[in-house]
Write a protein that holds these residues in place. Structure first.
Motif, mmCIF file in Angstrom:
data_model
loop_
_atom_site.group_PDB
_atom_site.id
_atom_site.type_symbol
_atom_site.label_atom_id
_atom_site.label_comp_id
_atom_site.label_asym_id
_atom_site.label_seq_id
_atom_site.Cartn_x
_atom_site.Cartn_y
_atom_site.Cartn_z
ATOM 1 N N UNK A 142 1.029 -1.148 0.208
ATOM 2 C CA UNK A 142 0.166 0.027 -0.128
ATOM 3 C C UNK A 142 0.651 1.391 0.281
ATOM 4 N N UNK A 143 2.360 1.380 0.781
ATOM 5 C CA UNK A 143 2.948 2.568 0.992
ATOM 6 C C UNK A 143 3.832 2.864 -0.597
ATOM 7 N N UNK A 144 4.245 1.648 -1.376
ATOM 8 C CA UNK A 144 5.374 1.656 -2.912
ATOM 9 C C UNK A 144 4.507 1.079 -4.055
ATOM 10 N N UNK A 145 2.598 0.442 -4.005
ATOM 11 C CA UNK A 145 2.779 0.280 -5.325
ATOM 12 C C UNK A 145 1.703 0.610 -5.212
ATOM 13 N N UNK A 146 1.124 1.383 -6.142
ATOM 14 C CA UNK A 146 -0.311 1.836 -6.837
ATOM 15 C C UNK A 146 -1.493 0.336 -6.522
ATOM 16 N N UNK A 147 -2.572 1.216 -5.803
ATOM 17 C CA UNK A 147 -3.498 -0.018 -5.833
ATOM 18 C C UNK A 147 -4.306 -0.867 -6.544
ATOM 19 N N UNK A 148 -3.945 -0.034 -8.154
ATOM 20 C CA UNK A 148 -5.442 -0.594 -9.417
ATOM 21 C C UNK A 148 -4.706 -1.414 -10.281
ATOM 22 N N UNK A 149 -3.012 -0.465 -10.127
ATOM 23 C CA UNK A 149 -2.072 -1.775 -11.279
ATOM 24 C C UNK A 149 -1.205 -1.978 -10.945
ATOM 25 N N UNK A 150 -1.088 -2.051 -9.486
ATOM 26 C CA UNK A 150 -0.486 -2.798 -8.828
ATOM 27 C C UNK A 150 1.204 -2.499 -9.207
ATOM 28 N N UNK A 151 1.892 -1.210 -9.816
ATOM 29 C CA UNK A 151 2.772 -0.771 -10.297
ATOM 30 C C UNK A 151 3.389 -0.284 -8.932
ATOM 31 N N UNK A 152 4.966 0.551 -9.086
ATOM 32 C CA UNK A 152 4.460 1.310 -8.484
ATOM 33 C C UNK A 152 4.101 2.979 -8.184
ATOM 34 N N UNK A 153 4.048 3.393 -7.404
ATOM 35 C CA UNK A 153 3.729 4.902 -7.395
ATOM 36 C C UNK A 153 4.839 5.590 -7.484
ATOM 37 N N UNK A 154 4.121 6.951 -7.198
ATOM 38 C CA UNK A 154 5.283 7.843 -7.322
ATOM 39 C C UNK A 154 6.650 8.084 -6.897
ATOM 40 N N UNK A 155 5.724 8.533 -5.014
ATOM 41 C CA UNK A 155 6.276 8.299 -4.416
ATOM 42 C C UNK A 155 7.500 7.343 -4.622
ATOM 43 N N UNK A 156 7.503 6.066 -4.062
ATOM 44 C CA UNK A 156 8.163 4.797 -5.096
ATOM 45 C C UNK A 156 9.589 5.141 -5.883
ATOM 46 N N UNK A 157 8.714 5.933 -6.884
ATOM 47 C CA UNK A 157 9.306 6.154 -8.165
ATOM 48 C C UNK A 157 10.720 6.856 -7.942
ATOM 49 N N UNK A 158 10.013 8.098 -7.371
ATOM 50 C CA UNK A 158 10.997 9.407 -7.034
ATOM 51 C C UNK A 158 11.892 8.768 -5.922
ATOM 52 N N UNK A 202 6.308 2.901 -13.620
ATOM 53 C CA UNK A 202 5.383 3.402 -12.748
ATOM 54 C C UNK A 202 4.101 4.083 -13.211
ATOM 55 N N UNK A 203 3.232 4.298 -11.765
ATOM 56 C CA UNK A 203 2.343 4.741 -12.083
ATOM 57 C C UNK A 203 2.503 6.236 -11.847
ATOM 58 N N UNK A 204 2.099 7.139 -12.530
ATOM 59 C CA UNK A 204 2.651 8.273 -12.260
ATOM 60 C C UNK A 204 1.729 9.613 -11.676
ATOM 61 N N UNK A 205 0.627 8.641 -11.660
ATOM 62 C CA UNK A 205 -0.469 9.284 -10.831
ATOM 63 C C UNK A 205 -1.258 10.283 -12.612
ATOM 64 N N UNK A 206 -2.949 9.747 -11.617
ATOM 65 C CA UNK A 206 -3.886 10.018 -12.943
ATOM 66 C C UNK A 206 -3.913 8.738 -14.005
ATOM 67 N N UNK A 207 -3.836 9.272 -14.976
ATOM 68 C CA UNK A 207 -3.761 8.493 -16.146
ATOM 69 C C UNK A 207 -1.864 8.327 -17.002
ATOM 70 N N UNK A 208 -0.594 8.833 -16.177
ATOM 71 C CA UNK A 208 0.215 9.292 -16.527
ATOM 72 C C UNK A 208 1.399 8.347 -15.806
#
Length: 523
Positions: free
Chosen positions: A353-369, A430-436
């Motif tokens: 939950x902290x490092x991955x996007x809930x929809x795609x299971x990709x890294x989220x923005x924070x973890x990617x940065x 990673x999913x950077x945000x929204x559809x990005x």
């Protein structure tokens, strides 16, 4: 009635009163006395037996004698089995229902046989009554079932004595008084029954009720002085077996010498055949590898993953502690296995939950940065280039408005799945945000980033989203930028990639645009 007979009956009645007192005490203390129910049945049965003997001695005819004898066996027949169960519960041994039921088979048959003896004479072949003075005398010729009942009675009482004697060495001094009381309480009636059976008592008087007067008095004294039966020692092996954590016992040579039930459940395959194997040998049989820790140091803590064939993984924390003898020297060690599977799974879920996007299971923005900064720093240290590809889905709002937000979510997952198939293991996606979305390509110059972006773009264009029987075209626009060997802050690199992405959109979408390295632009 002679004075001798009166004295005997009075003593027997006193014994019965003592026994009733014990039964009532067990009832009143049932909430804090382990095995109170069994002890109540035991003392209740003894009370029936004792008072029946008193009435039998006061009988004036053979019919009365036989009537009270039948009542007497209602208490006397089950008492040895109940006494054995009391002993088993005291020493902490479980008494399965089948075993308990089996112990009462012969007593139940004995009660029926005595009550119906006039029809078959299998318990008593013959009975004769002589009023006599100073005491009446009852002469009996025993039958085959009387012998069987006697063997069972003597065997049950002897088993109780042996079990208690075996507990003596393992009992702390504070509990030895009550243990000694229980031993005497089991042994004296057994000895009295033996003396009675071999005919050494004058007038054929059963000495057991008189002996129970002494043992009951001892029980009462022990209860009042040592709180016997309310404070009961718990056998060490009972604690060992009832522990929720697995325990493995090793000797000084790290050979397996014992383990508890929890360890067997945690490590399927662990069994008595492994006793004597070294820890590495046993672990190898169980898992195909040596024990994961290099040495069993005191206080060792090691987490291991255990997977049953075809099942989910389990995680155990292994703690080692040295076992020392009376003089302080090490005589072995204990391995405690603590199941931390749920804790580990919860940690994994929180990390997800902290490092991955809930929809795609990709890294989220924070973890990617965080990770992209590490990749860029490593590339700069090696003097290698690194590139960022930023892209978003074309006309994503139109997909949401036309087909609904659920289809929009499908579109995002669809893009993530297609892109992952086009990327190598080194890429950071990673999913950077929204559809990005964003991709970090370490050690990749801008030209290689452009090839990757074009490959992804073409794959998306060639593979429409299929939802609700429809084929929905999903394309994306891409912007790529290279940090160059001299390095560049991540935020600056993302800004240049975003500028290139904007150019792709302005040029008509579904295309790739590049932003040259800052050094090239300055030149």
């Amino acid at each position: 009635m002679g004075s001798s007979l009166t004295m005997f009956i009075s003593l027997i009645a006193t014994s019965g009163v003592f026994t009733v007192f014990l039964c009532v005490y067990a009832y009143l203390k049932r909430a804090e006395m382990p095995g109170a129910r069994t002890f109540m049945l035991y003392t209740g049965a003894q009370a029936i037996y004792i008072f029946s003997v008193a009435f039998e001695m006061a009988a004036g005819s053979l019919g009365e004698v036989m009537g009270w004898t039948a009542v007497q066996y209602v208490g006397m027949a089950p008492a040895p089995a109940l006494g054995l169960i009391v002993v088993l519960e005291y020493i902490g041994k479980a008494v399965p229902r089948r075993l308990a039921a089996a112990l009462f088979v012969i007593p139940a048959i004995s009660v029926v046989m005595v009550a119906t003896n006039g029809f078959h004479h299998l318990f008593y072949k013959s009975v004769a009554f002589y009023p006599g003075d100073p005491m009446p005398v009852t002469e009996i010729a025993i039958g085959p079932f009387y012998i069987l009942h006697g063997i069972f009675t003597f065997g049950s009482m002897l088993a109780g004595v042996v079990l208690l004697l075996r507990r003596w060495r393992h009992t702390k001094k504070a509990y030895r008084i009550q243990l000694a009381t229980l031993i005497v309480g089991q042994f004296m009636p057994m000895a009295g029954a033996f003396v009675y059976l071999v005919g050494l008592i004058p007038y054929g008087v059963d000495p057991v009720p008189l002996i129970l007067c002494v043992t009951s008095a001892m029980y009462i004294w022990a209860i009042l002085s040592t709180r016997m039966l309310t404070i009961v020692p718990i056998a060490k092996e009972s604690i060992f077996e009832s522990m929720g954590d697995g325990v493995i016992v090793l000797d000084n040579a790290e050979r397996l010498i014992d383990f508890n039930g929890a360890a067997r459940r945690m490590l399927p395959g662990l069994g008595p055949a492994m006793i004597g194997l070294t820890l590495d040998e046993a672990w190898n049989v169980l898992s195909g590898a040596d024990f994961p820790a290099a040495r069993l140091a005191d206080g060792l803590q090691e987490e291991v993953m255990w997977r049953v064939t075809g099942g989910e993984p389990f995680y155990y924390q292994i703690r080692s502690s040295v076992v020392r003898g009376r003089v302080g020297g090490a005589i072995g060690s204990l391995l405690m296995l603590i199941d931390v599977t749920e804790q580990r799974r919860l940690q994994d879920q929180l990390q997800q939950l902290a490092y991955h996007d809930g929809l795609t299971k990709l890294l989220n923005r924070t973890a990617f940065i965080h990770r992209a900064k590490e990749r860029l720093a490593a590339a700069k240290a090696n003097g290698a280039p690194a590139s960022i590809v930023l892209f978003d889905i074309d006309h994503f709002k139109r997909i949401n408005d036309t087909y609904g937000h659920e289809t929009g979510d499908y579109a995002i997952r669809h893009v993530a799945a297609v892109v992952k198939r086009q990327l190598g293991a080194d890429a950071l996606f990673a999913r950077y945000g929204g559809e990005e979305f964003v991709v970090c390509l370490p050690a990749a110059p801008l030209a290689e980033a452009a090839e990757t972006a074009e490959r992804i773009r073409a794959a998306l264009a060639a593979e429409p989203l299929r939802a609700d029987g429809l084929a929905i075209a999903v394309t994306a626009s891409f912007g790529a930028a290279e940090a160059g060997p001299a390095g560049e802050p991540l935020q600056a690199l993302l800004k240049r990639a975003d500028m290139a992405l904007y150019e792709a959109k302005r040029a008509g979408r579904n295309r790739v645009r590049l932003h040259e390295p800052a050094a090239a632009l300055n030149a």
